[in-house]
Scaffold this motif. Structure first.
Motif, mmCIF file in Angstrom:
data_model
loop_
_atom_site.group_PDB
_atom_site.id
_atom_site.type_symbol
_atom_site.label_atom_id
_atom_site.label_comp_id
_atom_site.label_asym_id
_atom_site.label_seq_id
_atom_site.Cartn_x
_atom_site.Cartn_y
_atom_site.Cartn_z
ATOM 1 N N GLY A 377 66.558 88.561 21.630
ATOM 2 C CA GLY A 377 67.731 87.792 21.328
ATOM 3 C C GLY A 377 68.943 87.916 22.370
ATOM 4 N N TYR A 378 69.412 87.025 22.783
ATOM 5 C CA TYR A 378 70.533 87.251 23.512
ATOM 6 C C TYR A 378 71.913 86.367 23.099
ATOM 7 N N ILE A 379 72.918 86.833 22.811
ATOM 8 C CA ILE A 379 74.152 86.348 22.067
ATOM 9 C C ILE A 379 75.273 86.167 23.403
ATOM 10 N N SER A 380 75.973 85.159 23.369
ATOM 11 C CA SER A 380 77.216 84.922 24.432
ATOM 12 C C SER A 380 78.068 83.676 24.424
ATOM 13 N N TYR A 381 78.963 83.941 24.477
ATOM 14 C CA TYR A 381 79.549 82.827 24.610
ATOM 15 C C TYR A 381 79.898 82.262 26.054
ATOM 16 N N ALA A 382 79.170 83.139 27.110
ATOM 17 C CA ALA A 382 79.588 83.046 28.603
ATOM 18 C C ALA A 382 78.290 82.547 29.249
ATOM 19 N N LEU A 383 77.408 81.848 28.822
ATOM 20 C CA LEU A 383 76.424 81.373 29.590
ATOM 21 C C LEU A 383 76.582 80.201 30.058
ATOM 22 N N ARG A 384 77.458 80.091 30.997
ATOM 23 C CA ARG A 384 78.104 78.630 31.617
ATOM 24 C C ARG A 384 78.609 79.165 32.975
ATOM 25 N N ASN A 385 79.806 78.332 33.246
ATOM 26 C CA ASN A 385 80.030 78.555 34.742
ATOM 27 C C ASN A 385 81.278 79.854 34.437
ATOM 28 N N HIS A 386 80.779 80.924 34.510
ATOM 29 C CA HIS A 386 81.523 82.186 34.136
ATOM 30 C C HIS A 386 80.903 83.349 34.737
ATOM 31 N N ASP A 417 80.620 69.089 30.875
ATOM 32 C CA ASP A 417 79.875 68.995 32.281
ATOM 33 C C ASP A 417 79.836 70.384 32.794
ATOM 34 N N ASP A 418 78.768 71.018 32.600
ATOM 35 C CA ASP A 418 78.633 72.302 33.030
ATOM 36 C C ASP A 418 77.084 72.821 33.493
ATOM 37 N N PHE A 419 76.773 72.537 34.810
ATOM 38 C CA PHE A 419 75.446 72.477 35.120
ATOM 39 C C PHE A 419 74.687 74.017 34.724
ATOM 40 N N TRP A 423 71.408 74.555 32.525
ATOM 41 C CA TRP A 423 70.316 75.249 32.952
ATOM 42 C C TRP A 423 69.940 76.485 31.966
ATOM 43 N N TYR A 424 70.768 76.853 31.535
ATOM 44 C CA TYR A 424 70.579 78.179 30.340
ATOM 45 C C TYR A 424 69.744 77.380 29.265
ATOM 46 N N VAL A 425 70.416 76.454 28.761
ATOM 47 C CA VAL A 425 69.791 75.701 27.712
ATOM 48 C C VAL A 425 68.226 75.598 27.881
ATOM 49 N N GLN A 426 68.234 75.115 28.914
ATOM 50 C CA GLN A 426 66.335 74.948 29.534
ATOM 51 C C GLN A 426 65.694 76.230 29.755
#
Length: 736
Positions: A377-386, A417-419, A423-426
């Motif tokens: 399991g990976y946990i984060s709020y930052a799996l986005r443009n960060h 809108d955060d590509f 991507w991470y969701v996929q």
């Protein structure tokens, strides 16, 4: 033909219920012909015409009796019509026929345009029907003006507050009218109810929807009721800072501190002040004084234990530590304090959870048979443009999902809108889009029976720290987000042979797990088209260009002095400075040090931010040499610099944050520019500035390293991480 009054009215009612509106209307037309002075017939007939889509005819029918009525009769007639339509609107609302109810209430507004309760019901129906543009145009209705004259009104305050809550919770940002919120304030009999509503909405607007200035304006309204509400002021300081209104953010944080009484509140207020000062950049003396005060209060807090704290105050204990490594490189001393606070945090969170009936027995879980997949399991709020999002993606890209069952827990998932987030969701395996409730997140992880949970946030998000302290997985690991959090419930901290010194285990509570080569690797970065040219900056083509691209809170005056000494010793050199900060404050900071070191300020250039990461990387190419920060190095910026083939000068220290660039350069196969002392930093900077052939050699080495170096081999790195997971699990099995 009507012959029996009772029978025809009964028949008309039946037609109405069966929605045979034309038949019912015919009966009322006949009744009006017989009894033209019976007002109720016109009410019913107009409604029946309205329900058939004949709005003009309905209006004419309702107006017909008014044409010859005197003033007193007119008032009686309009009141009767209004009450009649209201009963029908309410009936339709109960049946959830919102479009019809909305239509009826709009005609009620024609009859009585200032009935505030009807206007509130229309607002409520607009929300249900998503007619948000009408909410936006409240001024046309005069509703705010009506609310501002309450002495002549019979307002249903409960309805008003309910409608306001629905607007704030469901309307898009453009439909949220701050004037309406302000007009509603006097109608709150319970100040706490107003506080909860406004703060919850502001949190969503400021953090989830990333509109901090609007969130700040909303919070300021509540201060009209409670000017010294510290909780409101805390969040207001954060939103001002996030909106880069640093002066207001700093002053609000100072007000928070002056109003704070308990040690926990003082700790967080100082964090807010440091956050503002460091983000703005340039307030170095005040930063050092505030940091010293923070450490002193931390010590007081530790000595004063046990202190009973509620959840909000517990959650605020760890994040303030973030500032200290930016100021000094003394990890043994720092972690002696931080680890103790983390221990208190861990104990308090677990005690709180038990008091609510939550207890996770992840350590007692049944061992897997060797043939079953490990659940990671990976946990984060930052799996986005960060920064975390940019660096972690190659692990997700190359994970062997046939061998591992991957779960990803997106804390405070945002529909924006955060590509990169998309991507991470996929790539996330089982993607869990979660909110900000630590207990619910921990419960989800526990129910998913995760074997190894990897925290990518460390102390940068209090909710993630809370989840890790609850120990929902038998093995818990910190990787990437910051330094180790020090939370006793975390078993391992991922490092490598270089990013921590050999004796680091002496002051870490987590077991340091050193990967064989590097703790991070990427396969590369997207690079766009540069928007910076030397002539645009009035820099000669043959000049030597130095660059430092870091946020304001990494600007240490001692390091800046070294950088100015380099510029001074290299003829025809210029220094480009880029990074989020308060423009005037950071200019004063650099100009003052430049003057002290004898450097003409005309050799400094301050670069604007660019919106696209790919363009930012392309613009790095304007530099001949990048000068790193110390005691807090670059991380993402260092990787980007090396990927672009630009020589880097870094000062190696003792703490994790002071050794990031060192391990990255080693793992890119480059040692030129690695300084072990302050003097070496200056020497390397001058040497690289004066030796163009050396710069070319390093640039060639870096470009060649893309094909061979561990730093650019995400697939090999992923194999090493997966191997670490398997070894961690094997140790766990053997210990059990």
């Amino acid at each position: 033909m009507i012959t029996d009054i009772y029978n025809w009215q009964n028949q008309a009612e039946q037609y109405f219920i069966q929605e045979k509106y034309s038949q019912a209307a015919k009966l009322y037309e006949e009744a009006i012909a017989i009894e033209p002075n019976t007002i109720s017939y016109y009410c019913h007939l107009g409604l029946l015409l309205l329900l058939q889509g004949q709005e003009a005819e309905a209006q004419m029918t309702w107006m017909l009796p008014m044409t010859e009525a005197d003033e007193e009769q007119l008032e009686i007639w309009t009141n009767e019509l209004f009450q009649f339509l209201q009963i029908e609107a309410e009936r339709r609302e109960i049946r959830e026929e919102y479009s019809i109810a909305w239509l009826i209430r709009q005609h009620m507004r024609e009859v009585n345009p200032i009935d505030i309760n009807n206007l509130l019901h229309i607002l409520q129906l607009c929300l249900k029907l998503e007619k948000f543009e009408e909410i936006k145009d409240l001024h046309e209705w005069g509703i705010i003006e009506i609310l501002n004259e309450p002495e002549s009104l019979n307002i249903n305050s409960e309805l008003l507050i309910q409608v306001l809550e629905e607007i704030l919770n469901t309307a898009p940002l453009h439909a949220i009218n701050l004037n309406l919120v302000e007009a509603c304030l006097p109608y709150f009999s319970d100040t706490y109810q107003c506080f909860c509503l406004i703060l919850t909405t502001a949190m969503t607007i400021g953090h989830t929807l990333r509109q901090p200035l609007l969130a700040a304006e909303l919070l300021k309204l509540h201060l009209q009721l409670e000017p010294e509400n510290v909780e409101i002021l805390r969040h207001l300081a954060v939103f001002y800072q996030d909106a880069r209104h640093y002066s207001q953010g700093i002053e609000t944080a100072k007000l928070c501190y002056s109003l704070s009484e308990g040690l926990a509140d003082k700790i967080f207020a100082l964090h807010l002040l440091l956050r503002g000062l460091m983000s703005a950049g340039g307030y170095w003396q005040e930063i050092c004084e505030t940091c010293e005060e923070l450490e002193g209060i931390y010590q007081e807090f530790i000595k004063a234990q046990p202190i009973s704290l509620e959840e909000a105050r517990i959650l605020r204990l760890l994040t303030p530590s973030f500032a200290i490594p930016h100021i000094k490189d003394t990890p043994a001393n720092f972690r002696a304090i931080h680890n103790k606070v983390a221990e208190i945090f861990n104990t308090d969170i677990q005690t709180l959870a038990k008091s609510q009936g939550k207890k996770y027995d992840a350590q007692e879980k049944k061992l897997k048979t060797p043939s079953k997949k490990l659940k990671i399991g990976y946990i984060s709020y930052a799996l986005r443009n960060h920064s975390v999002g940019w660096l972690a993606r190659w692990l997700f890209q190359h994970h062997d999902q046939d061998k591992f069952d991957i779960h990803t827990y997106f804390v405070n998932y945002q529909l924006v809108d955060d590509f990169l987030q998309d991507w991470y969701v996929q790539k996330a395996g089982n993607a869990h889009k979660l909110g900000m409730n630590g207990l619910k997140i921990a419960e989800q992880i526990y129910q998913d029976e995760i074997d190894i949970l990897i925290d990518l946030d460390s102390i940068t998000l209090d909710i993630t720290s809370e989840v890790m302290a609850l120990k929902p997985a038998p093995i818990q690991v910190t990787w990437l987000g910051w330094d180790a959090s020090g939370i006793p419930a975390i078993d391992y901290y991922i490092a490598d042979p270089y990013v921590l010194p050999d004796d680091a285990q002496n002051y870490y509570t987590e077991k340091i797990w050193r990967l064989p080569q590097t703790y991070i690797a990427v396969d590369g970065f997207e690079v766009g088209v540069p928007t910076l040219r030397r002539e645009d900056l009035n820099i000669p083509g043959d000049a030597v260009v130095y660059l430092s691209a870091q946020r304001g809170y990494k600007r240490h005056p001692e390091t800046t002095k070294w950088q100015m000494q380099i510029i001074k010793q290299v003829p025809n050199s210029y220094f480009l400075i880029k990074g989020l900060s308060e423009e005037e404050a950071i200019k004063r900071f650099f100009y003052q040090i430049a003057e002290e070191e004898g450097v003409d300020c005309s050799r400094l250039r301050f670069l604007p931010q660019v919106s696209l990461e790919s363009v930012h990387r392309a613009n790095l190419g304007i530099a001949d040499i990048v000068l790193d920060t110390y005691p807090y190095n670059g991380a993402t910026t260092t990787l980007e610099t090396l990927w672009m083939g630009i020589p880097l000068v870094t000062r190696v220290g003792e703490q994790f944050a002071a050794r990031n660039s060192y391990t990255m350069m080693i793992n890119a196969g480059v040692t030129q520019g690695i300084a072990w002392t302050d003097e070496e930093y200056i020497e390397w900077g001058v040497c690289l500035g004066k030796d163009a052939s050396l710069r070319q050699q390093i640039s060639w080495q870096l470009r060649q390293s893309r094909h061979t170096a561990p730093l650019w081999n995400g697939k090999q790195f992923t194999l090493e991480m997966e191997n670490a997971y398997e070894q961690m699990w094997q140790r766990y099995v053997e210990e059990k």
